[in-house]
Design a protein around this motif. Sequence first.
Motif, PDB file in Angstrom:
ATOM      1  N   GLU A  42       0.831  -1.206   0.000  1.00 24.05           N
ATOM      2  CA  GLU A  42       0.000   0.000   0.000  1.00 24.05           C
ATOM      3  C   GLU A  42       0.867   1.258   0.000  1.00 24.05           C
ATOM      4  OE1 GLU A  42      -3.627   2.060   2.610  1.00 24.05           O
ATOM      5  OE2 GLU A  42      -2.735   0.155   3.239  1.00 24.05           O
ATOM      6  N   GLN A  43       1.939   1.240   0.770  1.00 25.75           N
ATOM      7  CA  GLN A  43       2.842   2.390   0.797  1.00 25.75           C
ATOM      8  C   GLN A  43       3.556   2.571  -0.540  1.00 25.75           C
ATOM      9  OE1 GLN A  43       4.913   1.016   4.406  1.00 25.75           O
ATOM     10  NE2 GLN A  43       4.531   3.050   5.302  1.00 25.75           N
ATOM     11  N   TRP A  44       3.941   1.455  -1.174  1.00 21.61           N
ATOM     12  CA  TRP A  44       4.579   1.545  -2.490  1.00 21.61           C
ATOM     13  C   TRP A  44       3.629   2.178  -3.503  1.00 21.61           C
ATOM     14  CZ3 TRP A  44       9.202   1.839  -4.122  1.00 21.61           C
ATOM     15  CH2 TRP A  44      10.247   1.128  -3.533  1.00 21.61           C
ATOM     16  N   GLN A  45       2.383   1.744  -3.487  1.00 24.78           N
ATOM     17  CA  GLN A  45       1.416   2.276  -4.444  1.00 24.78           C
ATOM     18  C   GLN A  45       1.198   3.771  -4.229  1.00 24.78           C
ATOM     19  OE1 GLN A  45       0.184   0.790  -7.091  1.00 24.78           O
ATOM     20  NE2 GLN A  45       1.253  -1.118  -6.596  1.00 24.78           N
ATOM     21  N   ALA A  46       1.142   4.192  -2.968  1.00 27.93           N
ATOM     22  CA  ALA A  46       0.965   5.614  -2.676  1.00 27.93           C
ATOM     23  C   ALA A  46       2.183   6.420  -3.121  1.00 27.93           C
ATOM     24  CB  ALA A  46       0.719   5.810  -1.178  1.00 27.93           C
ATOM     25  N   TYR A  47       3.366   5.892  -2.868  1.00 22.50           N
ATOM     26  CA  TYR A  47       4.625   6.542  -3.258  1.00 22.50           C
ATOM     27  C   TYR A  47       4.699   6.671  -4.777  1.00 22.50           C
ATOM     28  CZ  TYR A  47       9.800   7.062  -3.291  1.00 22.50           C
ATOM     29  OH  TYR A  47      11.095   7.490  -3.462  1.00 22.50           O
ATOM     30  N   HIS A  48       4.391   5.581  -5.459  1.00 20.35           N
ATOM     31  CA  HIS A  48       4.354   5.562  -6.929  1.00 20.35           C
ATOM     32  C   HIS A  48       3.350   6.589  -7.445  1.00 20.35           C
ATOM     33  CE1 HIS A  48       3.302   2.950 -10.734  1.00 20.35           C
ATOM     34  NE2 HIS A  48       3.878   4.092 -11.055  1.00 20.35           N
ATOM     35  N   GLY A  49       2.163   6.605  -6.847  1.00 22.80           N
ATOM     36  CA  GLY A  49       1.125   7.529  -7.295  1.00 22.80           C
ATOM     37  C   GLY A  49       1.516   8.982  -7.127  1.00 22.80           C
ATOM     38  N   LEU A  50       2.154   9.309  -6.010  1.00 24.41           N
ATOM     39  CA  LEU A  50       2.593  10.686  -5.783  1.00 24.41           C
ATOM     40  C   LEU A  50       3.644  11.106  -6.804  1.00 24.41           C
ATOM     41  CD1 LEU A  50       2.857  10.723  -1.887  1.00 24.41           C
ATOM     42  CD2 LEU A  50       1.403  12.230  -3.261  1.00 24.41           C
ATOM     43  N   PHE A  51       4.570  10.213  -7.083  1.00 23.22           N
ATOM     44  CA  PHE A  51       5.639  10.540  -8.022  1.00 23.22           C
ATOM     45  C   PHE A  51       5.094  10.728  -9.437  1.00 23.22           C
ATOM     46  CE2 PHE A  51       9.044   9.151 -10.971  1.00 23.22           C
ATOM     47  CZ  PHE A  51       9.983  10.137 -10.691  1.00 23.22           C
ATOM     48  N   THR A  52       4.234   9.832  -9.880  1.00 28.80           N
ATOM     49  CA  THR A  52       3.759   9.894 -11.260  1.00 28.80           C
ATOM     50  C   THR A  52       2.690  10.967 -11.471  1.00 28.80           C
ATOM     51  OG1 THR A  52       2.213   8.091 -10.772  1.00 28.80           O
ATOM     52  CG2 THR A  52       4.310   7.491 -11.774  1.00 28.80           C
ATOM     53  N   SER A  53       1.834  11.187 -10.487  1.00 30.73           N
ATOM     54  CA  SER A  53       0.750  12.164 -10.680  1.00 30.73           C
ATOM     55  C   SER A  53       1.238  13.599 -10.583  1.00 30.73           C
ATOM     56  CB  SER A  53      -0.368  11.928  -9.662  1.00 30.73           C
ATOM     57  OG  SER A  53       0.096  12.166  -8.339  1.00 30.73           O
ATOM     58  N   ASP A  54       2.375  13.811  -9.911  1.00 33.02           N
ATOM     59  CA  ASP A  54       2.994  15.143  -9.847  1.00 33.02           C
ATOM     60  C   ASP A  54       2.004  16.210  -9.380  1.00 33.02           C
ATOM     61  OD1 ASP A  54       4.837  17.216 -10.192  1.00 33.02           O
ATOM     62  OD2 ASP A  54       4.426  17.412 -12.335  1.00 33.02           O
ATOM     63  N   PRO A  55       1.437  16.069  -8.169  1.00 27.45           N
ATOM     64  CA  PRO A  55       0.417  17.020  -7.715  1.00 27.45           C
ATOM     65  C   PRO A  55       0.923  18.447  -7.546  1.00 27.45           C
ATOM     66  CG  PRO A  55       1.106  15.597  -5.907  1.00 27.45           C
ATOM     67  CD  PRO A  55       1.708  15.025  -7.158  1.00 27.45           C
ATOM     68  N   LYS A  56       2.223  18.628  -7.426  1.00 27.01           N
ATOM     69  CA  LYS A  56       2.784  19.968  -7.270  1.00 27.01           C
ATOM     70  C   LYS A  56       3.018  20.669  -8.612  1.00 27.01           C
ATOM     71  CE  LYS A  56       3.278  20.010  -2.746  1.00 27.01           C
ATOM     72  NZ  LYS A  56       2.597  21.004  -1.873  1.00 27.01           N
TER      73      LYS A  56
END
Length: 238
Positions: A42-56
């Motif tokens: 679950e933490q990997w998926q969240a980390y991956h999602g943050l990196f790829t989605s680039d919310p900043k």
Amino acid sequence: MSAGAVHGVLFDIDETLVDLYTAMGSTLRAVSAERLSHFSEEQWQAYHGLFTSDPKGYYDAYLAGDLSFTEQRILRVQHAEQASGLDGLDEAAASAWNEEYDALLPLHFKPFADVFALLDLLELRGIPYGAVSNNVADYQRAKLDAAGLNRVEILVGIDTVGAAKPEPAIFLEGVRQLGTDPGRTLYVGDNPVVDAEGACAAGLQGVWVDRTGAAGRDGRNFGFPVVTSLSEVSSLLN
């Protein structure tokens, strides 16, 4: 959709022809597996999602000329690190991380399973095709080649005309290189605003390839065709 047969097709690259999301995730794990061995799935998926989605919006800052490509990538991983409760990487560690990431990422570039059949069909019908991408041409050329898509010969990047999607100039340069009329040219991409709306505004026939089913969840009527796979694009060629 304009009346009449389609005379040319232009594609976005990332998440349209090439499965960049999966490639980035595989590379992130390879580079950080030892350091982040304590992560749950679950933490990997969240980390991956943050990196790829680039919310900043760091990639947008790169497109605007405010960051280098390397800077935006490092800022994205730093944000993912900090949002995951980590301290982040110091300058030396970030530089080493980027070098390893840059070396491994091309090994994971793969086309989506529906790409080759559509390109085969376009070639069979004598319909020229190419790609217009929001990255520099040389980088995207190497990506296409690594993914086995060297047959996509026409490629327009942000450095080709000094413009990025959704600006009309970058779409129209793709049309010029195809030798087609904008109104008879499809532009197929995974972003409804930058790709589909941008292409329509430039006079092309924009198509949103919605691989995640977001359009159905949205419930709106869009002013352009929405497909869930490139296999559905064949129905738009006539």
